[in-house]
Design an enzyme around this catalytic site. Structure first.
Site, short mmCIF file in Angstrom:
data_model
loop_
_atom_site.label_atom_id
_atom_site.label_comp_id
_atom_site.label_asym_id
_atom_site.label_seq_id
_atom_site.Cartn_x
_atom_site.Cartn_y
_atom_site.Cartn_z
N ARG A 99 35.76 96.58 38.94
CA ARG A 99 34.62 97.46 39.20
C ARG A 99 33.82 97.74 37.92
NH1 ARG A 99 32.82 101.53 42.91
NH2 ARG A 99 32.03 103.40 41.88
N LEU B 86 26.22 102.33 42.75
CA LEU B 86 27.52 101.95 43.30
C LEU B 86 28.09 103.14 44.06
CD1 LEU B 86 29.13 100.08 40.27
CD2 LEU B 86 28.85 99.10 42.54
N SER B 87 28.57 102.89 45.28
CA SER B 87 29.23 103.96 46.04
C SER B 87 30.62 104.22 45.46
CB SER B 87 29.35 103.57 47.51
OG SER B 87 28.08 103.50 48.12
N ALA B 88 31.21 105.33 45.86
CA ALA B 88 32.56 105.68 45.40
C ALA B 88 33.58 104.65 45.90
CB ALA B 88 32.93 107.07 45.89
#
Length: 352
Positions: free
Chosen positions: A38, A63-65
């Site tokens: 990530r 970016l989402s969690a």
């Protein structure tokens, strides 16, 4: 949105936490998450936040969690050979993980509103293909990204087996999204503060299931002059791989299978057992007192317990060292009695 699991020290530590919290529940999803770091999708200077369970945004890049991506990947129920459409594909992080699961005979398309984000996604994809050892451990369906508004996709576009929308969908657009889905397909999207999974069970029938309470920014509708027609988004065509490309896929598959049979453990990442979480505590110090003239002066000394904690922590740090795996596929290709140009082609022109 996020914060459901503890922060990790690195990508593998983050995945361990997501597994412990039951956000990652299947082996194929876990493998995809471990294969794609990530942190590689963060801008320089922001990577320290990559392994926290938090969303991240910088300009148009978002970016989402990790907990959200985990639930999405599980809800999509991905399999080899499926077609996938990512609406609001962003950095390409999710699309790249999907490509590791659906394999070379799948379809992997993404639509992103911002041109600069599409360029960023292409750079990250190119870096993954050229530099990541994970690329040689999987059969990969390379994502294709196009610039456009997700709400202006051409009406005659083909349908997909799996669809994810990474922005909040208004109720008025729910049917628009459903039409893009094949019968038997799965659509995952946020709508009315819920991440939902929709399965198309027939031409005019769907089943819905709530997955998780979420908060997403809404899909953007482009402003245009009154009376003007929107620019329809043309999705990439679904093409058949060339014979040359198919040959490369099958040669690499055969070599990978052979090396796995010859050296089943050589290409695996050697990791220590799951690291035990240690509670942070303040080091205690023992005050001793000495007489100087008529005064009693305290003098701090480290206790034996403090020294023992330091020694245990050092030993634990050594125990959890991750040893880099050998890229057995690359080694095998390089030993073949073939022209260098053909070896380079089989390696997808990777330099390492």
């Amino acid at each position: 949105m996020g914060g459901a699991v503890s922060a990790g020290e690195d990508n593998n530590d983050l995945i361990d936490n997501l597994k412990d919290a039951q956000y990652i529940r299947t082996g194929r999803v876990e493998q995809a998450f471990r294969a794609i770091d990530r942190g590689d999708y963060y801008l320089d200077g922001y990577r320290d936040n990559a392994y926290k369970d938090l969303a991240w945004k910088h300009g148009n890049i978002h970016l989402s969690a990790p907990c959200i991506y985990s639930e999405v990947m599980e809800a999509l129920k991905l399999q080899q050979g499926l077609s996938f459409l990512n609406l609001g594909s962003g950095t390409g992080y999710l699309s790249t993980m999907v490509g590791l699961i659906i394999g070379p005979f799948g379809v992997n398309h993404g639509v992103e509103l911002h041109t600069d984000v599409v360029e960023y996604a292409k750079e990250k994809l190119d870096d993954f293909i050229k530099n990541s050892d994970s690329f040689d451990k999987f059969e990969f369906c390379e994502p294709i990204f196009v610039v456009g508004n997700c709400l202006e996709i051409s009406s005659d576009s083909h349908q997909y087996d799996r669809i994810y929308c990474g922005a909040g969908v208004q109720k008025d657009h729910e049917n628009y999204m459903k039409i893009l889905l094949k019968v038997g397909g799965i659509l995952v999207m946020p709508i009315e503060d819920q991440l939902i999974q929709i399965t198309r069970t027939g031409q005019c029938s769907w089943e819905s299931k709530n997955i998780l309470a979420v908060s997403f920014a809404p899909l953007v509708q482009k402003n245009r002059a009154e009376g003007s027609k929107p620019d329809a988004v043309e999705l990439p065509p679904v093409t058949v791989r060339s014979l040359q490309d198919l040959s490369r896929v099958y040669i690499r598959r055969t070599l990978r299978d052979l090396t796995n049979e010859e050296c089943p453990d050589k290409g695996l990442v050697q990791r220590a057992p799951h690291k035990r979480k240690r509670r942070r505590c303040r080091l205690r110090r023992i005050n001793t007192y000495i007489f100087v003239g008529n005064q009693l002066i305290p003098q701090a000394m480290e206790s034996e317990e403090d020294e023992q904690i330091d020694q245990e922590q050092h030993k634990e740090d050594q125990d959890v060292e991750i040893l880099k795996a050998v890229n057995v596929l690359r080694d095998k290709i390089m030993t073949l009695p073939l022209p260098e140009s053909l070896k380079t082609y089989l390696l997808y022109y990777r330099e390492k």
